[in-house]
Design an enzyme around this catalytic site. Structure first.
Site, short mmCIF file in Angstrom:
data_model
loop_
_atom_site.label_atom_id
_atom_site.label_comp_id
_atom_site.label_asym_id
_atom_site.label_seq_id
_atom_site.Cartn_x
_atom_site.Cartn_y
_atom_site.Cartn_z
N ASP A 92 35.89 6.30 26.73
CA ASP A 92 36.26 5.28 25.74
C ASP A 92 35.02 4.87 24.97
OD1 ASP A 92 35.18 3.81 28.02
OD2 ASP A 92 35.87 1.99 27.01
N GLU A 156 35.60 1.53 30.03
CA GLU A 156 34.34 0.87 30.42
C GLU A 156 33.95 -0.20 29.42
OE1 GLU A 156 30.09 0.06 30.77
OE2 GLU A 156 31.12 0.89 29.03
N1 BES Z 1 26.24 2.42 28.05
C1 BES Z 1 26.39 1.00 28.00
C2 BES Z 1 25.36 0.30 28.86
C3 BES Z 1 24.00 0.48 28.28
C4 BES Z 1 23.63 -0.31 27.21
C5 BES Z 1 23.14 1.47 28.70
C6 BES Z 1 22.41 -0.13 26.59
C7 BES Z 1 21.92 1.67 28.07
C8 BES Z 1 21.56 0.89 27.00
C9 BES Z 1 27.80 0.64 28.42
O1 BES Z 1 28.75 1.52 27.91
C10 BES Z 1 28.16 -0.73 27.86
O2 BES Z 1 27.92 -0.98 26.72
N2 BES Z 1 28.77 -1.57 28.67
C11 BES Z 1 29.29 -2.82 28.25
C12 BES Z 1 30.06 -3.35 29.43
C13 BES Z 1 30.67 -4.71 29.28
C14 BES Z 1 31.79 -4.72 28.29
C15 BES Z 1 31.20 -5.19 30.63
C16 BES Z 1 28.18 -3.74 27.84
O3 BES Z 1 27.09 -3.74 28.43
O4 BES Z 1 28.40 -4.51 26.90
MN MN Z 2 28.65 1.02 25.78
#
Ligand code: BES
Ligand code: MN
Length: 454
Positions: A92, A156
Site C-alpha cells: 500500500d 501499513e
Molecule cells: N517506510 C515508512 C517508515 C519510514 C519513514 C522509514 C521514513 C524510513 C524513513 C513507513 O511506511 C511509514 O511511513 N509509516 C507510517 C506509519 C504510521 C501511519 C503508523 C508513518 O511513519 O507515518
Molecule cells: Mn510510508
C-alpha cells in the site's frame, strides 16, 4: 560494484525489475477505500501473489486482515535444517496528494536524472522488488540457502494495524529466526545503513464546539466563545517557546546515543528555507529519533476562500504524536488525551477520538545477524562500512513481531533514503540503491545461513 556472481545476476535483472516496479506502481493501492478504489489494492495484492507463485512459493495466500485489507503471504521452504527468514514489505502507498505538484504522473514510473519517480517507488513497492531480486539472484547462484517467509502488508500507511492483529491471532504464521523489514532507508545514498530504532505513533482527532452556529463577528465577537480560537490555544499548548513538544507528563528530554545527524545535512535533507530556524533543542538526532514529536496534520476550520466575518462555532484537528523507543504508545495516547482535555480554554466542549496507534521499536544490533548484514553490505557497497542509524518514522508491525518472536533477530533496511522524498509529491527511488541493497540482502541470506550451520 565488485564483480561477483550475485552482483552480476542482479545487474542483469535490473531491466526486468524496472518493468515490474512500473507495473506495481501503476496500481493506486492507497488503503483508504473512501477515496481510492479497493480494486487497485486487490490488484496489487494479486500481482504480489503471482510474483511469489512464480518464484516457487507455497501456501501463497491473500490474508483478510481485521481492518478490511489484504496482506500477501507465501512460504519458500529451505534446505533441511536451514533457518527461516521473514521478508517484509508493504504494497500500500500514501495518496499522491497534490497531483499538480508531480512533475510526472504519480502512478507512472518515470526515469529522470538517474532516479525512478512514482508513488511507492521507494516506500515500499521498491522493497517488494528488492526482496524478489535478492531471491532470484540466489536461485541463479546455487539456490536460496534459507527458508523464506514473505509478507507484504496491505495497509501499513493507514496505521490501522490489520496485519498486526492478524499476526497476533495466528501466532505461528510469521515465526522466523530472522526478519528483514525492507521499509526503512540508508542514512544517505551510497551509505549502507541498518536502522536500529523506530518511533511509534498515536493519532487523535479533537473537536471543539462552543456555539450552536456561526455568529456575526461584529455583533457577537469579543464575548462569544470562538471555537477556532479555543482549538488554536489548545494546540499551541503542545509546544514550548522553542517549538519542542510539551505534552504534560511525557518525557521529551531523552538523548540519542549513536550516529549523529549533522545539522547542516538535516537542513539540506529537509529542504528548510534559508533563514528559518529548526525547532526544539538538543542534537538533531535527539529531536527526531529519541524524543516525542507532535504534529498537527490536519485542521478543519472555515476556509479563507469565501470567508465571512463570523465567529466559528466549531473546529477540528488531527494530531499525530511520534513516540520514541522506550515509551509506551498507549500511555502516550492517554497523556496526550488528558493534556488536550485539560488545556481547552473557556469550558469549550471537547471531544477526542483515537484514529491510530503503533509502538516504537529498538533492535538488538549486537545480535549475530548484524554481523552477517555488515559483511553483506560491505560486499554490495564496495567496502563501505554499514552504518547504524535511528529513524523517526514508524512501522507498527515491527514491535508486534518482536513481541511475538522475542528470539527473532530483526533487521531494518530499505530504499527510503532522504532523497526519496517519501510521502511527498515526486517520490522516487534510486535504482543504484535498489541494485546494491538487493545484492546486500542476497549476501546477507548466504552469510546468515552459514553462520547458523552447526
Ligand atoms: N517506510 C515508512 C517508515 C519510514 C519513514 C522509514 C521514513 C524510513 C524513513 C513507513 O511506511 C511509514 O511511513 N509509516 C507510517 C506509519 C504510521 C501511519 C503508523 C508513518 O511513519 O507515518
Ligand atoms: Mn510510508
Amino acid at each position: 560494484m565488485s564483480p561477483n556472481p550475485i552482483a552480476e545476476t542482479v545487474a542483469a535483472l535490473m531491466p526486468r525489475a524496472k518493468d515490474e516496479l512500473a507495473e506495481l506502481v501503476a496500481f493506486p493501492s492507497v488503503a483508504d477505500f473512501d477515496h481510492f478504489p479497493r480494486a487497485a489494492s486487490e490488484d496489487a495484492a494479486g500481482w504480489v501473489a503471482d510474483a511469489l507463485r512464480a518464484e516457487g512459493f507455497e501456501d501463497v495466500a491473500l490474508l483478510d486482515t481485521p481492518d478490511g485489507t489484504q496482506s500477501v503471504y507465501g512460504h519458500l521452504p529451505g534446505p533441511a535444517g536451514a533457518p527461516t527468514v521473514l521478508l517484509y514489505a508493504h504494497y500500500d502507498v500514501q495518496p499522491p496528494l497534490d497531483e499538480s505538484a508531480w512533475t510526472t504522473p504519480p502512478f507512472e514510473l518515470t526515469e529522470r536524472d538517474g532516479r525512478w519517480y512514482g508513488r511507492g517507488a521507494a516506500d515500499c513497492k521498491g522493497g517488494v522488488i528488492m526482496h524478489l531480486l535478492a531471491l532470484r539472484a540466489l536461485k541463479a547462484n546455487g539456490g536460496v540457502p534459507v527458508g523464506v517467509k514473505f509478507i507484504a502488508e496491505g495497509s501499513e500507511e493507514q496505521g490501522t494495524g490489520g496485519l498486526e492483529r492478524y499476526a497476533r491471532a495466528n501466532p505461528g504464521l510469521l515465526a522466523a529466526d530472522a526478519v528483514v523489514i525492507g521499509d526503512t532507508g540508508n542514512f544517505r545514498v551510497g551509505l549502507p545503513t541498518v536502522t536500529a530504532t523506530l518511533r511509534g505513533m498515536t493519532m487523535l482527532r479533537i473537536t471543539v464546539d462552543t456555539l450552536e452556529g456561526n455568529l456575526h463577528s461584529g455583533q457577537f465577537g469579543g464575548a462569544a466563545p470562538d471555537a477556532l480560537a479555543a482549538l488554536i490555544r489548545v494546540l499551541d499548548s503542545l509546544r514550548a517557546e522553542d517549538g519542542s513538544t510539551t505534552v504534560d507528563g511525557l518525557d521529551a528530554e531523552a538523548v540519542w546515543e549513536g550516529l549523529e545527524y549533522p545539522e547542516a545535512d538535516f537542513r539540506a535533507d529537509a529542504k528548510v528555507l534559508d533563514g528559518v530556524d529548526l525547532i526544539g533543542h538538543g542534537s538533531v538526532a535527539d529531536r527526531i529519533w529519541a524524543r516525542p514529536a507532535v504534529t498537527v496534520i490536519g485542521i478543519d476550520a472555515v476556509p479563507v476562500a469565501g470567508a465571512t466575518p463570523s465567529v466559528p462555532a466549531s473546529a477540528r484537528a488531527q494530531v499525530s504524536l511520534r513516540v520514541p523507543p522506550g515509551q509506551d504508545a498507549g500511555k502516550a495516547t492517554e497523556l496526550l488525551r488528558a493534556h488536550l482535555e485539560a488545556h481547552v480554554p473557556w469550558n469549550a466542549r471537547v471531544a477526542i477520538e483515537q484514529v491510530g496507534q503503533g509502538e516504537a521499536f529498538r533492535a538488538d544490533v549486537t545480535s549475530p545477524a548484524y554481523t552477517s548484514m555488515a559483511e553483506a553490505m560491505r560486499v554490495a557497497y564496495s567496502g563501505e562500512e554499514m552504518q547504524v542509524s535511528g529513524e523517526g518514522g514508524s512501522i507498527p508491525l515491527t514491535n508486534a513481531l518482536a513481541q511475538l518472536y522475542p528470539e527473532a533477530e530483526i533487521l531494518l533496511i530499505g530504499l527510503s533514503e532522504p532523497e526519496a522524498q517519501i510521502h511527498a509529491p515526486n517520490e522516487s527511488v534510486s535504482p543504484d540503491e535498489l541494485e546494491r541493497l538487493s545484492v546486500a540482502e542476497a549476501h546477507f541470506l548466504v552469510n546468515y545461513a552459514r553462520s547458523r550451520e552447526v
